[in-house]
Design a protein around this motif. Structure first.
Motif, PDB file in Angstrom:
ATOM      1  N   LEU A 164      -4.837 -11.401  -0.160  1.00 29.32           N
ATOM      2  CA  LEU A 164      -4.586 -10.146   0.548  1.00 29.32           C
ATOM      3  C   LEU A 164      -3.924  -9.113  -0.364  1.00 29.32           C
ATOM      4  O   LEU A 164      -4.286  -7.933  -0.345  1.00 29.32           O
ATOM      5  N   LEU A 165      -2.971  -9.550  -1.180  1.00 26.10           N
ATOM      6  CA  LEU A 165      -2.298  -8.621  -2.083  1.00 26.10           C
ATOM      7  C   LEU A 165      -3.251  -8.114  -3.166  1.00 26.10           C
ATOM      8  O   LEU A 165      -3.229  -6.937  -3.521  1.00 26.10           O
ATOM      9  N   ARG A 166      -4.073  -8.986  -3.688  1.00 27.75           N
ATOM     10  CA  ARG A 166      -5.053  -8.569  -4.698  1.00 27.75           C
ATOM     11  C   ARG A 166      -6.052  -7.585  -4.090  1.00 27.75           C
ATOM     12  O   ARG A 166      -6.417  -6.580  -4.700  1.00 27.75           O
ATOM     13  N   THR A 181       4.188  -1.019  -8.375  1.00 27.89           N
ATOM     14  CA  THR A 181       3.583  -2.256  -7.892  1.00 27.89           C
ATOM     15  C   THR A 181       4.382  -3.461  -8.362  1.00 27.89           C
ATOM     16  O   THR A 181       4.687  -4.364  -7.576  1.00 27.89           O
ATOM     17  N   ALA A 182       4.732  -3.488  -9.626  1.00 30.93           N
ATOM     18  CA  ALA A 182       5.508  -4.603 -10.171  1.00 30.93           C
ATOM     19  C   ALA A 182       6.868  -4.708  -9.480  1.00 30.93           C
ATOM     20  O   ALA A 182       7.299  -5.811  -9.103  1.00 30.93           O
ATOM     21  N   ALA A 217       0.838  -1.203   0.000  1.00 32.28           N
ATOM     22  CA  ALA A 217       0.000   0.000   0.000  1.00 32.28           C
ATOM     23  C   ALA A 217       0.877   1.260   0.000  1.00 32.28           C
ATOM     24  O   ALA A 217       0.592   2.212  -0.726  1.00 32.28           O
ATOM     25  N   MET A 218       1.950   1.267   0.784  1.00 31.12           N
ATOM     26  CA  MET A 218       2.865   2.416   0.802  1.00 31.12           C
ATOM     27  C   MET A 218       3.529   2.596  -0.560  1.00 31.12           C
ATOM     28  O   MET A 218       3.692   3.710  -1.042  1.00 31.12           O
ATOM     29  N   SER A 219       3.899   1.490  -1.172  1.00 27.44           N
ATOM     30  CA  SER A 219       4.544   1.542  -2.476  1.00 27.44           C
ATOM     31  C   SER A 219       3.616   2.137  -3.523  1.00 27.44           C
ATOM     32  O   SER A 219       4.040   2.932  -4.361  1.00 27.44           O
ATOM     33  N   ARG A 220       2.369   1.790  -3.459  1.00 25.96           N
ATOM     34  CA  ARG A 220       1.420   2.279  -4.464  1.00 25.96           C
ATOM     35  C   ARG A 220       0.922   3.682  -4.170  1.00 25.96           C
ATOM     36  O   ARG A 220       0.737   4.477  -5.085  1.00 25.96           O
ATOM     37  N   LEU A 221       0.677   3.996  -2.902  1.00 27.04           N
ATOM     38  CA  LEU A 221       0.031   5.262  -2.563  1.00 27.04           C
ATOM     39  C   LEU A 221       1.007   6.361  -2.161  1.00 27.04           C
ATOM     40  O   LEU A 221       0.667   7.533  -2.242  1.00 27.04           O
ATOM     41  N   ASP A 264      -4.963   3.260   6.093  1.00 28.40           N
ATOM     42  CA  ASP A 264      -6.397   3.083   5.836  1.00 28.40           C
ATOM     43  C   ASP A 264      -6.641   1.842   4.984  1.00 28.40           C
ATOM     44  O   ASP A 264      -7.559   1.058   5.256  1.00 28.40           O
ATOM     45  N   VAL A 265      -5.836   1.676   3.952  1.00 26.55           N
ATOM     46  CA  VAL A 265      -5.963   0.494   3.090  1.00 26.55           C
ATOM     47  C   VAL A 265      -5.702  -0.772   3.903  1.00 26.55           C
ATOM     48  O   VAL A 265      -6.422  -1.759   3.778  1.00 26.55           O
ATOM     49  N   PHE A 266      -4.678  -0.743   4.743  1.00 24.46           N
ATOM     50  CA  PHE A 266      -4.354  -1.878   5.613  1.00 24.46           C
ATOM     51  C   PHE A 266      -5.591  -2.284   6.421  1.00 24.46           C
ATOM     52  O   PHE A 266      -5.973  -3.455   6.461  1.00 24.46           O
TER      53      PHE A 266
END
Length: 182
Positions: free
Chosen positions: A66-68, A120-121, A28-32, A40-42
């Motif tokens: 969980l990752l999806r 993400t990748a 989530a940190m990597s994406r956001l 919040d996502v967590f």
């Protein structure tokens, strides 16, 4: 005292958080690129796990779910982000914050410059150890597209770190070599 089923659900939720919580938060940190949004996502991801209580064939199946779910929650948040109003933080003394060193700053800037799909990748491949095919299943992309994201991310990071490299023996030059290894 909780009934057995509810107690077992609570224990399995705690076990999932203990086992995969860091992974979900890092993705989530990597994406956001925002700690509050990532937290919040967590919460939303593990709330969804608790509410749906799916049966998993294995721990890897649970991790993939969980990752999806994390990717979907990040997408939802990004979609709704434009509707949120952000107020400037006033009265914050940034001088008290520890200044990151030059190499970390350059690497973080290079990583932040990547597209969301590339970040993400990179995260799933290098930090979580997934193959391109597994990342494709998690992100609903073709494995060839995932490999393309990885290739472009490596190239972009390498170029960014080379531009920030000012001295031959500076910490940035070590990062340039590190990006070349990605």
């Amino acid at each position: 005292m909780l009934p057995r089923k509810r107690q077992a659900d609570a224990n399995s939720l705690e076990a999932a958080i203990d086992r995969f919580g860091d992974t979900v938060l890092r993705l989530a940190m990597s994406r956001l690129r925002n700690k509050a949004d990532a937290e919040d996502v967590f919460q939303n991801v593990f709330l969804a796990l608790h509410r749906s209580a799916p049966d998993f064939a294995s721990a890897e199946h649970q991790k993939a779910w969980l990752l999806r779910t994390t990717c979907n929650a990040c997408n939802d948040l990004a979609r709704h982000r434009s509707r949120r109003m952000a107020a400037p933080l006033e009265g914050i003394d940034v001088a008290d914050a520890a200044a990151p060193d030059e190499s970390t700053e350059a690497f973080d800037a290079a990583l932040a410059a990547l597209t969301e799909a590339q970040r993400t990748a990179v995260h799933l491949y290098y930090y979580e150890g997934y193959s391109a095919a597994e990342i494709g299943r998690i992100t609903d992309e073709n494995p060839t597209t995932v490999r393309s994201h990885l290739m472009r991310a490596r190239k972009a990071m390498r170029l960014s770190l080379e531009r920030s490299d000012t001295a031959p023996h500076s910490p940035s030059s070590a990062l340039t070599r590190k990006a070349a290894d990605l």
